[in-house]
Design an enzyme around this catalytic site. Structure first.
Site, PDB file in Angstrom:
ATOM      1  N   PHE A 157       0.829  -1.207   0.000  1.00  0.00           N
ATOM      2  CA  PHE A 157       0.000   0.000   0.000  1.00  0.00           C
ATOM      3  C   PHE A 157       0.865   1.259   0.000  1.00  0.00           C
ATOM      4  O   PHE A 157       1.879   1.323   0.685  1.00  0.00           O
ATOM      5  CB  PHE A 157      -0.909  -0.021   1.237  1.00  0.00           C
ATOM      6  CG  PHE A 157      -1.605   1.284   1.530  1.00  0.00           C
ATOM      7  CD1 PHE A 157      -2.512   1.823   0.631  1.00  0.00           C
ATOM      8  CD2 PHE A 157      -1.354   1.963   2.719  1.00  0.00           C
ATOM      9  CE1 PHE A 157      -3.149   3.023   0.901  1.00  0.00           C
ATOM     10  CE2 PHE A 157      -1.994   3.162   2.995  1.00  0.00           C
ATOM     11  CZ  PHE A 157      -2.897   3.694   2.093  1.00  0.00           C
ATOM     12  N   HIS A 158       0.448   2.260  -0.774  1.00  0.00           N
ATOM     13  CA  HIS A 158       1.088   3.579  -0.787  1.00  0.00           C
ATOM     14  C   HIS A 158      -0.002   4.615  -0.555  1.00  0.00           C
ATOM     15  O   HIS A 158      -0.882   4.807  -1.387  1.00  0.00           O
ATOM     16  CB  HIS A 158       1.776   3.827  -2.136  1.00  0.00           C
ATOM     17  CG  HIS A 158       2.656   5.046  -2.154  1.00  0.00           C
ATOM     18  ND1 HIS A 158       2.243   6.284  -1.708  1.00  0.00           N
ATOM     19  CD2 HIS A 158       3.938   5.229  -2.566  1.00  0.00           C
ATOM     20  CE1 HIS A 158       3.217   7.165  -1.843  1.00  0.00           C
ATOM     21  NE2 HIS A 158       4.262   6.549  -2.363  1.00  0.00           N
ATOM     22  N   SER A 159       0.060   5.310   0.582  1.00  0.00           N
ATOM     23  CA  SER A 159      -0.981   6.284   0.890  1.00  0.00           C
ATOM     24  C   SER A 159      -0.713   7.603   0.175  1.00  0.00           C
ATOM     25  O   SER A 159       0.339   7.807  -0.433  1.00  0.00           O
ATOM     26  CB  SER A 159      -1.052   6.533   2.404  1.00  0.00           C
ATOM     27  OG  SER A 159       0.003   7.380   2.815  1.00  0.00           O
TER      28      SER A 159
END
Length: 965
Positions: free
Chosen positions: A808-810
């Site tokens: 995941f990359h916010s």
């Protein structure tokens, strides 16, 4: 045997026979070698030779060639005996063919003879060195055999004497041979990758068909060799107890001349073939320089985290606009060699260490190559054949660029971001480029001084067409994996994959080129345009195989329409058609960047996530060019009085040959890159899973070199089994249309999920795993204001236990509401999984503060790998249901701007062993223990202690941390 043809019966003739017997003996013994092995093997070891790595009888019931001739005694020995006997007639066949086709001053027959000898030697190599003996050398020699079959086959057809029957048979058999390669590869993929029962048997039939066709092709020489008589003479009379003088040399020369009297003028000129090769390579250099510009420009806003000012250099492509100045146009047209040589600054750039100066060298190269090609096409536009040669070189050069990028794992070996340390062939490429330019410009311009522009058609509409066309070619076809990744949507695999099915893109491009020059009237119709537009819509709106069918349709159309569009544009004002055309191309390039970079550029929100608008714009621009072509055709149809100029199409056979060679080279590279399925975790005996997270900064290091090799080394040495990569989507013009995951996965022996594709408008998230990926889904998390946040939810088979991994990359720091919504979405997603889980992430939060408490919460069920590590801001590893044993942070050196974090977990052997419900106090759960209390298989490598290696070392803690679970 035939009667001696010499009048002197006492000339010492011992034996004579017709040359066709060389062909027949070669055919008979070669077939005998293979089929005797097949018969004996089937009789003695039938079930063993039909058995493969997945299936046996009755699923597989016919043996492959390699299993028949290489695995068992005595069939292997029988085959080798007969194939050794075949070598004599084989070398004799090559020699007779040379004698039949040789002419004074011709080099082609010699080249074909050499290829025939090398082909024979490599045949002996792969038949005597079986895959069981040495798999690598067997493959290398077999590929070499296929490669040398190309010049042998095409050369034999080109040099064929005036024998219509022989020529017809050769064309049919050669077409059958190369056509069989396509289903052969398909069914091998079905067997090797998809493990389809019975696929290997069908593959075996095609493999045996190749043997039949290959030997039959050489058997056709019997129809030509009947002009020869092979004579064995006893020049000293030893066979009759006497020492007779030899037949005068003049008699032998007369016989030789008689034998060669029927040789047909081959119609093949090595000089012309060399011209085409130089043209195509120079076209390849053009595309190499043009496609490198975006990468070296991208380096600067990447490190400035915003507009840097260097983006202005993309406008170097509009240099042809300067041709509007008549004296300057005259200067360029009459000095094309100098301009094309100056364009090679884009290749010389790799010698410049400083990124800024390297960028300016590439900018100079781009301006000169665009200017030089525009001037050359304009100058040659008065001669249809010469113009078509130039256009085909430009278009086929793109195909060559795609082939080279596939062979180098989506990097171009002569780009300025490549050098010897990361696999570049810059020096070799530069030398070949200089030679190609000298050959490319050796002919005087057909128009000099002040060329007269052809009338008819609209230069403005042509410019629109050129702008849309070059954007389509660059953005979609400069790499064979781009459109495949558009339609990729995770595991299980339900569509094409880049290292297996990429040749379909090359095949579609090849068909398009052929249609473009052979059927221009068909290509330049609204019907064809409609088909191309339909393909674009299908690609944009669909996934898996159906979406890829649209991609193939669009690929064929773009390549086909290239030939008439560029030809038409060359006959008008180059300042408008190419100067304005490249300006329009630049605006569409920016448009296609803006749709994903909307958070960092002015006006970005207006075009946010509108790839469909980009595709529509591209097709409308091409439509304007098609409208101009159709209008010109309609006008010319009314001018019956004007005589139509015929085009000399002799060059087309060489271009077809170039297309064939490039396709075979691609298939050879595809064979070498074929997945081995050798995926082994580093410490299986301890049931250890080592997971890592790394933000790779688009695979450009601090010094603007492509960083795949250095990344590979660190991941391997740290013994990472599962790694999440962020900022990994490189499939855009500004990033070179690359895919780092292909190289890493194949070199490290890992499964790969690319994550949300380039048409999903994220900066990328990818997953590499030593463990099989059972299922994966892609998510785009809520992002009402800022950049899209990609996530992968994958289920892995880890030592028989299903383990979920989230990558995941916010969103960025400037959009707190986006990050809050994203944290809630991801927490629920992780909490929905009852399986042991790991989060490999970029969270943009301080430990124990704010959104951290949403990610690490009762909703998600996740624990922090080390809550005491308060030095983090972006990268975090969370887990549940696993036994955490270690955690380390390894410095990046100059590879990227972010460290590689890694954690070690022991996977429960059963559900009852799971720690998902463990309720021990946090103080006990997070208690660290000394390294000597940890078994060897659970430790991190010692090589990164202290100063480490190559700038990589344990930092923050200066050593790994170990835990009691």
């Amino acid at each position: 045997m035939a009667a001696p043809r010499y009048k002197d019966k006492d000339a010492g003739v011992v034996l004579s026979f017709g040359g066709q017997w060389v062909s027949w003996s070669h055919t008979a013994v070669a077939y005998l070698a293979f089929f005797s092995a097949l018969i004996v093997g089937s009789a003695l070891h039938y079930r063993k030779i039909v058995q493969n790595e997945w299936y046996g009888y009755p699923d597989e019931w016919f043996p492959s060639v390699s299993a028949t001739i290489g695995d068992r005694y005595p069939e292997r020995s029988i085959f080798m005996i007969f194939i050794a006997i075949t070598s004599g007639p084989r070398f004799a066949l090559v020699g007779l063919w040379y004698l039949l086709t040789a002419k004074p001053g011709r080099t082609l027959p010699k080249a074909i003879a050499i290829s025939g000898v090398v082909r024979t030697l490599t045949c002996g190599g792969w038949t005597y060195i079986t895959s069981t003996d040495d798999h690598d050398w067997h493959d290398i020699l077999m590929i070499a055999y296929i490669v040398f079959t190309i010049p042998w086959t095409t050369g034999c057809i080109a040099l064929s004497p005036a024998n219509a029957k022989a020529i017809k048979y050769r064309k049919y058999l050669a077409g059958g041979f190369f056509g069989t390669l396509v289903p052969l590869v398909y069914f091998f993929i079905q067997h090797k990758v998809h493990r389809v029962a019975g696929a290997y048997t069908i593959y075996a039939f095609f493999e045996w068909s190749l043997i039949l066709l290959d030997v039959a092709f050489d058997a056709v020489t019997a129809l030509d060799f009947d002009t020869f008589e092979v004579v064995i003479r006893d020049v000293k009379g030893a066979s009759k107890g006497a020492n007779k003088s030899s037949v005068p040399a003049a008699v032998l020369e007369k016989e030789k001349e008689k034998a060669a009297a029927v040789v047909f003028s081959e119609g093949f000129r090595s000089g012309e073939a060399l011209d085409i090769a130089a043209d195509v390579y120079h076209g390849f250099v053009f595309w190499s320089i043009l496609t490198s510009l975006g990468v070296v420009v991208w380096y600067f806003p990447l490190w400035h985290m915003g507009i840097s000012g260097f983006e202005a250099l993309i406008m170097t492509t509009v240099a042809p606009a300067l041709l509007a100045i008549r004296p300057f146009r005259s200067l360029v047209v009459t000095n094309q060699r100098i301009v094309h040589l100056l364009s090679l600054a884009g290749l010389v750039a790799y010698l410049i260490e400083d990124p800024t100066f390297r960028l300016f060298a590439v900018g100079l190269g781009v301006s000169m190559t665009c200017l030089g090609w525009a001037a050359t096409l304009y100058s040659d536009s008065v001669q249809p054949a010469r113009l078509e040669m130039r256009v085909l070189a430009w278009v086929i050069g793109l195909l060559m660029s795609s082939v080279a990028k596939f062979a180098w794992y989506t990097n171009n070996p002569i780009w300025p971001i490549m050098h010897a340390a990361n696999g570049g062939w810059n020096g070799t490429g530069l030398v070949l480029a200089i030679l190609a330019v000298l050959r490319f410009t050796r002919r005087a311009p057909l128009q000099g001084g002040n060329p007269v522009e052809a009338k008819g058609g609209s230069a403005l509409l042509s410019a629109f067409g050129i702008g849309g066309l070059f954007f389509g070619l660059h953005s979609l076809l400069s790499d064979t994996s781009t459109m495949i990744l558009w339609v990729w949507d995770g595991y299980p695999i339900r569509g094409p994959v880049s290292n297996v099915h990429a040749w379909y893109t090359i095949a579609a491009m090849t068909v398009g080129v052929f249609a473009g020059f052979s059927r221009p009237a068909l290509v330049t119709t609204w019907t064809a345009y409609g088909v191309g537009s339909l393909g674009a819509a299908i690609l944009t709106l669909n996934h898996q195989w159906f979406g890829y069918y649209g991609a193939l349709t669009l690929a064929a159309y773009l390549m086909a329409i290239s030939v008439p569009l560029i030809s038409s544009a060359s006959k008008k004002s180059p300042a408008v058609t190419f100067g304005l055309g490249f300006l329009i191309y630049n605006f569409v390039v920016l448009f296609h960047v803006w749709v994903v970079a909307y958070a960092f550029v002015p006006g970005g929100p207006l075009v946010r996530e509108r790839t469909d608008w980009v595709m529509l714009t591209m097709m409308l621009l091409i439509g304007a060019g098609v409208f101009d072509l159709i209008s010109q055709q309609a006008k010319s149809a009314h001018k019956h009085a004007a005589p139509r100029r015929t085009t000399n199409t002799n060059h087309r056979k060489y271009h077809l040959g170039a297309l064939g060679v490039l396709n075979v080279l691609f298939l050879c590279a595809s064979f070498l890159r074929f997945p081995t399925n050798d995926y082994k975790p580093y410490h299986a005996e301890d049931r250890v899973l080592t997971a890592g997270i790394w933000t790779i900064h688009f695979s450009l290091d601090n010094d603007m070199w492509s960083s795949e090799y250095r990344m590979r080394d660190l991941i391997k040495e740290l013994e990472v089994d599962v790694v999440g990569l962020l900022e990994s989507d490189l499939q855009r013009i500004i990033m070179g249309n690359r895919d780092t995951t292909q190289f890493l996965a194949e070199d490290l022996g890992m499964y790969v999920d690319y994550g949300p594709g380039p048409n999903k408008h994220t900066w990328g998230a990818a997953l590499l795993s030593k463990f099989p990926i059972l299922n994966s889904t892609h998510h785009l998390l809520p992002s009402p204001v800022g950049e899209l946040a990609p996530a992968i939810h994958a289920t892995l088979d880890v030592y028989g236990t299903a383990v979920d991994v989230f990558v995941f990359h916010s969103g960025q720091e400037e959009d707190p509401e986006d990050r809050r919504l994203q944290s809630e979405y991801l927490a629920k997603l992780m909490g929905s999984s009852p399986r042991p889980s790991i989060l490999l992430s970029y969270l943009v939060t301080n430990p124990l503060e704010g959104n951290y408490n949403t990610y690490v919460s009762d909703v998600s069920g996740m624990h922090d790998v080390d809550p005491t590590d308060d030095d983090r801001w972006c990268e975090y590893i969370l887990f549940k249901g696993l036994r955490r044993t270690g955690y380390a942070r390894v410095s990046r050196s100059t590879i990227t701007d972010t460290e590689l974090q890694a954690a070690k977990f022991v996977v429960p052997a059963s559900d009852s062993d799971s720690v998902s419900t463990w309720t021990a106090p946090k103080t006990l759960r997070n208690r660290r223990i000394p390294e000597d209390e940890v078994s060897e298989g659970l430790r991190f490598p010692a090589m990164f202690r202290g100063e480490g290696v190559r700038g990589h070392h344990y930092h923050v803690f200066d050593e790994p941390r170990y835990y009691n679970f």
